[in-house]
Design an enzyme around this catalytic site. Sequence first.
Site, PDB file in Angstrom:
ATOM      1  N   ASP A  95     -32.445   4.247  -2.561  1.00 19.38           N
ATOM      2  CA  ASP A  95     -33.767   3.681  -2.340  1.00 19.38           C
ATOM      3  C   ASP A  95     -33.663   2.614  -1.260  1.00 19.38           C
ATOM      4  O   ASP A  95     -32.856   1.685  -1.382  1.00 19.38           O
ATOM      5  CB  ASP A  95     -34.259   3.059  -3.662  1.00 19.38           C
ATOM      6  CG  ASP A  95     -35.633   2.425  -3.529  1.00 19.38           C
ATOM      7  OD1 ASP A  95     -36.403   2.848  -2.632  1.00 19.38           O
ATOM      8  OD2 ASP A  95     -35.951   1.520  -4.314  1.00 19.38           O
ATOM      9  N   ASP A  97     -36.044  -0.054   0.740  1.00 22.36           N
ATOM     10  CA  ASP A  97     -37.370  -0.629   0.594  1.00 22.36           C
ATOM     11  C   ASP A  97     -37.547  -1.782   1.579  1.00 22.36           C
ATOM     12  O   ASP A  97     -36.687  -2.657   1.655  1.00 22.36           O
ATOM     13  CB  ASP A  97     -37.506  -1.144  -0.849  1.00 22.36           C
ATOM     14  CG  ASP A  97     -38.942  -1.166  -1.289  1.00 22.36           C
ATOM     15  OD1 ASP A  97     -39.742  -1.831  -0.594  1.00 22.36           O
ATOM     16  OD2 ASP A  97     -39.271  -0.524  -2.292  1.00 22.36           O
ATOM     17  N   ASP A 281     -30.984  -0.312  -2.450  1.00 27.53           N
ATOM     18  CA  ASP A 281     -31.132  -0.957  -3.751  1.00 27.53           C
ATOM     19  C   ASP A 281     -30.006  -0.456  -4.653  1.00 27.53           C
ATOM     20  O   ASP A 281     -29.996   0.706  -5.052  1.00 27.53           O
ATOM     21  CB  ASP A 281     -32.510  -0.605  -4.333  1.00 27.53           C
ATOM     22  CG  ASP A 281     -32.744  -1.248  -5.691  1.00 27.53           C
ATOM     23  OD1 ASP A 281     -31.746  -1.632  -6.355  1.00 27.53           O
ATOM     24  OD2 ASP A 281     -33.911  -1.368  -6.090  1.00 27.53           O
TER      25      ASP A 281
END
Length: 373
Positions: A95, A97, A281
């Site tokens: 992930d 972000d 992440d």
Amino acid sequence: MKETDTKFLESAFKKYYFEHFDLIHVPQRTSEREFGYQKFNSGMTRHISVKDDKELHLLLMQNVPSDVYCSNAYYSFPNLPMNEKDWKEADLIFDIDAKDLNLSCRSNHTISICNECNQISKNSDQCSKCNSTKLEKKSLPCKNCIDASKTEVLKLSEILINDFSINKNDIQIFFSGNEGFHIYVYDSQFQQSGSRERSELVDYIMFNGAIPEKFGMKKFKPNRNSFPDFNESGWRGRFSKYVYGSKSKRSKIISELLVNGYSSFQKTLDDVSEKIGTKIDPNVTMDIHRIFRLPGSINSKSGLTKILCQDLEKFDAYSDSCFISEESVEIVANCPIEFKLKNKKFGPFNNEKVSVPTFAAVYMICKKLATIA
Ligand SMILES: [Zn+2]
Ligand SMILES: [Zn+2]
């Protein structure tokens, strides 16, 4: 959220799911996956199994979820409680972000909503009306956020392909529907790895916890020949390119590193991690029991679709993921920041009644910055 707003979002989402069944599919080995969904103003329903596309479409039409999820893990019994599922393996997921990238643009497009009095103000730590510090932050990510996230995706892919021999075709990149990307890796050597091995992979990718000795530095009598060469592969090569800058500067910089000593070298490694480590992440990659937003489903933080990026470079996040209808709708918008969707600019709106296309209304209502008039 007000009931009229929920109803409005539900009907927009339902229309999307009805008209875009082509975009939403069950993943491979469907019967081994755990599915879950959330409805507006209600909790999560998990531990569901879904047989095929037809069953998934039925679930969507019957429940009109705000969010739909599916496991990256494969289980013998996906619909049993977690400890009885019998975990088999899991695709690798990353992930990336924009909110984790410390971008300077972020404060320009972050809005604070007061939990006490609902006052909306531009990024601040205190409500401008009642001074409360209980604020909910909403970000309306900009092009810079997406471009910076794309750069991280490219860094990640480069490491996966060059350092782990992962086939480019086994990597899929999805826009999350809000402010980042989800990267799926299939059939890798990590397929059966548990959390600990995945956490080591995360450290490698982020360049966390690197040891000076691996880069040639020693506490006693370091040897300049063991410092990385400019064209080496992996992190030694990346280190060289970042720290030396060019081949011709290698010798001079090594001399400087040797003079500065061991603890200063550790700081150099921390700097390399900060500047060129990939910002993923860690928790997402380490969690082997999680359910992730299903590709093709709508992200209720924005009303945008989590969608496959065929061509990352050309991918226009706030246009290519927007499938909600154009039909005009009247809302009261309190959105102090301008945003762009489908190449149209909206806002800023100062608590005013406006007519906007449904997709823009959905976006603002999802962000709690508007309500149906
Ligand atoms: Zn307030
Ligand atoms: Zn931004």
